[in-house]
Each structure stands twice: as C-alpha cells, then as structure tokens.
Design a protein around this motif. Sequence first.
Motif, mmCIF file in Angstrom:
data_model
loop_
_atom_site.group_PDB
_atom_site.id
_atom_site.type_symbol
_atom_site.label_atom_id
_atom_site.label_comp_id
_atom_site.label_asym_id
_atom_site.label_seq_id
_atom_site.Cartn_x
_atom_site.Cartn_y
_atom_site.Cartn_z
ATOM 1 N N VAL A 134 1.053 -1.101 0.024
ATOM 2 C CA VAL A 134 -0.034 0.092 0.097
ATOM 3 C C VAL A 134 1.089 1.223 0.162
ATOM 4 O O VAL A 134 1.696 1.491 1.052
ATOM 5 N N VAL A 135 0.999 2.064 -1.244
ATOM 6 C CA VAL A 135 1.880 2.946 -1.356
ATOM 7 C C VAL A 135 2.005 3.853 -0.102
ATOM 8 O O VAL A 135 0.840 4.451 0.427
ATOM 9 N N SER A 136 3.293 4.427 0.476
ATOM 10 C CA SER A 136 3.204 5.213 1.490
ATOM 11 C C SER A 136 2.982 4.494 3.004
ATOM 12 O O SER A 136 3.487 5.068 3.735
ATOM 13 N N LEU A 137 2.512 3.242 2.802
ATOM 14 C CA LEU A 137 2.296 2.567 4.182
ATOM 15 C C LEU A 137 3.196 1.373 4.364
ATOM 16 O O LEU A 137 3.129 0.774 5.354
ATOM 17 N N GLN A 155 -8.221 2.032 -4.720
ATOM 18 C CA GLN A 155 -8.249 2.050 -6.408
ATOM 19 C C GLN A 155 -6.814 1.719 -6.852
ATOM 20 O O GLN A 155 -6.482 0.832 -7.603
ATOM 21 N N ALA A 156 -5.698 2.813 -6.267
ATOM 22 C CA ALA A 156 -4.515 2.650 -6.493
ATOM 23 C C ALA A 156 -3.574 1.290 -6.151
ATOM 24 O O ALA A 156 -2.870 0.719 -6.966
ATOM 25 N N THR A 157 -4.326 1.022 -4.976
ATOM 26 C CA THR A 157 -3.571 -0.366 -4.576
ATOM 27 C C THR A 157 -3.765 -1.389 -5.479
ATOM 28 O O THR A 157 -3.075 -2.490 -5.726
ATOM 29 N N LEU A 161 -1.562 -3.943 -7.806
ATOM 30 C CA LEU A 161 -1.511 -5.243 -7.357
ATOM 31 C C LEU A 161 -1.504 -6.126 -8.807
ATOM 32 O O LEU A 161 -0.778 -6.968 -9.218
ATOM 33 N N LEU A 162 -2.618 -5.581 -9.668
ATOM 34 C CA LEU A 162 -3.038 -6.331 -10.801
ATOM 35 C C LEU A 162 -2.177 -5.899 -12.218
ATOM 36 O O LEU A 162 -2.035 -6.512 -13.109
ATOM 37 N N ALA A 343 -0.577 2.057 -13.709
ATOM 38 C CA ALA A 343 -0.654 0.728 -13.592
ATOM 39 C C ALA A 343 0.248 -0.120 -14.389
ATOM 40 O O ALA A 343 0.570 -1.399 -14.278
ATOM 41 N N GLY A 344 1.106 0.607 -15.229
ATOM 42 C CA GLY A 344 1.966 -0.213 -16.049
ATOM 43 C C GLY A 344 3.527 -0.473 -15.399
ATOM 44 O O GLY A 344 4.469 -1.007 -15.944
ATOM 45 N N PHE A 345 3.456 0.001 -14.103
ATOM 46 C CA PHE A 345 4.674 -0.279 -13.347
ATOM 47 C C PHE A 345 4.418 -0.911 -11.906
ATOM 48 O O PHE A 345 3.194 -0.604 -11.393
ATOM 49 N N ASP A 346 5.192 -1.726 -11.432
ATOM 50 C CA ASP A 346 4.906 -2.636 -10.260
ATOM 51 C C ASP A 346 5.520 -2.003 -9.034
ATOM 52 O O ASP A 346 6.736 -2.313 -8.950
#
Length: 409
Positions: A134-137, A155-157, A161-162, A343-346
């Motif tokens: 979870v970005v920043s967490l 939504q960002a998470t 993930l996908l 979403a193109g980067f993991d």
Amino acid sequence: MTESSTDTADPAGPVDPDDPSSYGRISMPSTRRGGSRAQLRRQRRRQRRIRYLGVAGAVAVVVGLVAVLVGSGGGGHDGDGSDVPAARPAVAVPPVLVAQRDASGRATSLFVLSPAATKGGTILLIPPGTLTEVVSLGLEPISRSLELGGESRLQATVENLLGVPMGAAVVLDDNGLSGLLGPVGPLTVDVPERVEQVDATGRVEVLYAAGPVTVQPQDASRFLTVKGRSNDLVRLARHQKFLEAWIAAVRARPDTAPTQPPALAKAFDALVAGDVRTRVLPVEAFGTGAAEGELYRVRDAELAEMVTDAFPAAVTTARPRVQILNGTGAVGLAEAVRNRLGAGFDVRLTGNAGTFDHARTEVVYYDRANAAKAKQVRDALGVGTLVFSRNPLDVVDVTIIVGKDFGTA
C-alpha cells in the motif's frame, strides 16, 4: 482439269504508268447511292452498339461506386436481401472495482467486474486479507487501504497489484448494497457450505444451511460479511453463488439492473449480456492478523496468467519492479509518484530516502540489462537522472529517489 481463280484484276489489262487513260481501269470504292445504303445501315448499327456499350459501362461504374460507398459506410444487405444494421466496433467497458465497507471503514468484500470486449466477462474475487504494497504505508492487508486512504488509495492499490487500470472504484455500505438489490428483491442463493457460528457459551448456531437460501436485500450485507467457523476463502465461494444469483435475476428481469453509479451500471449490463466466469486472486495462507483474520500472500507465478485471462485488454508485458523513496519529506509524495507512473509499473516498495535534501530526482538501476526499464520509468515521470549502481538489489529493477524537482516537472 479446269482451274478456278479469284483474281479481281481488271480484265482490260494492267495499269500503264505512261498511259493516263489506263487509270480508268483501276477498281475504286463505289460511290453510288444504292451501294452505300447497306454500308450506312451497318455503320449506324455499329454506332448504336458503341453508344449502348458506352451507356452500359457508365451504369456499371455508377452501380459499383454506390456499392462501395454503401459497404464502407451506412447499411448493408444480408443473404436474403433484407436490410441489416451496419456493424459497429465494440466499445470496451473498463473494469470496475467494488468494495463492501464495514462500520470501521475497512473493506470486507472486494471484487472486480471485468466485462469482455463484446458481452459477458469475468468477476474477480479478492480476499480482503491479501498482503500487498500500500503506497506510503508499506506491506498491509489490502482491506486497510480503504480505511487509511479512501476510494482513491484502494483503487491505486488494486491497480498496482494487478497491473490493470480500473475505470472506477465503487464503495458500498450496508444501505448502499441494499439499495442496489432493492429492485430485484429476494435472491435465492445456493449456499455451498453450512455457515456456523459459536457464541460465548460455546453453543453452535447455524446461520445458513447448505443449499438454497433466500436472501432479502436488507440482509445481503450480513450474508456476505459473516465468516462463521470457516475461513475467508470459503466465504468467497458464498460470494460467487450470491453474484451468480444476482446476475441470473437481472437476466430474467432486465429492468432490475443497477442504474447507479454509472460505471457500475455499465459494467453490470455488459456482464449480464453474456457468459460470466468467476476467478479468485491466486493466493496462499500467510498467517493471521489481529483485526484482519486470515492473511494471504499472492502467488506471483500465477498472477500474470490470471490477469491475462481475466483482463485480456490489459498490458501483458512484464512490468518494471519499482521502489519509491521520498527524498524531500513531502507528505504523500510516494502516492503522487505512483499515480504518475500508472498501472504499467509494479511498485513493490515505498519508504524514505536517507535524507530529505534531494534537489533532483534520481532513477537508479542495478543491472545494465535494466537500463531500458530505468529510461521507461524516467519517461513516465517526466523528470530524473539515470544512475547506475554497482550495489546489486534483486527485489526491484529500479529505485526512484524523489527530489524537489518532481513537483515542478
């Protein structure tokens, strides 16, 4: 023996160039009126044929042009000559993330509606206890992303993930879920396994028997949330049966389909129009959490295959694995970087850099084979200097140390 001849030479004799009077004996084309009528008729017939062929050719050209224009633009004709509507390209409906929220703000149910290119599609069930970045967490159960960051972070998470962009995230509380189900009324759900609950005295109570169960709209939230004595994956099997019953009911009565929010309504309509498959995010048990219950870890090897199958329109190439380090101390910087990457980067890791005085953003790669990925990251950010590091780091392909120039890029 008699010999015949077709020689047409003047029987009076050959022309003598030295005797002009002999020219009168040369056979010349007839100019008499009686002899030219037949030729005139033949000539006129020939001209009429030429005019006819010319007109017929022009008509054929016009008909051909009309056929081409009709075929490329407006309508057409089927085999029996009846009019058929022109084929229109299918418009892709983006996936929609749906979450059920409890009173504490956490996601208790998560699923993605993924319409196919034409009709039907896939429903992906996501265990709320799935551990992910979870970005920043940092590494957290995905259910907490809603509690700590609302719909946008949830939504960002899921997108991270996908690796699939979502068209929208729809979060429903108890009343919202009941409102969606109101028009369709009670659902008959085939419960796959009996749901039992043990009270404080040790008494076992059967909440739902296995087999057909009637679920009222106002009871849907409890039906989906309660786990009883089973684990979360068993609960997801009940979710699948619930969604199948809902879709079947809407197919029987299309006027009961959800109409709001628009993104959810559009995705639901596309699914109901065709065959629907249900998939579960490939996970394995990873212990338990105090508040979350069962925790799960994603089986990475199966995730890419599942995404390709459930989201055929998504990018299927391997995504660069990225770490984001905050080099300025600004609040929410990692999330802003992730949103710019898309979403193109993991994004595998997020955290703070050693200091907060980085003036310029650096994009660090650890293997020269990943230079192209580093450039891809820098291009997406619109800022940054490529830096090669000899310190190997296998967890990610690229590290972004975000500097103060990011905000002005």
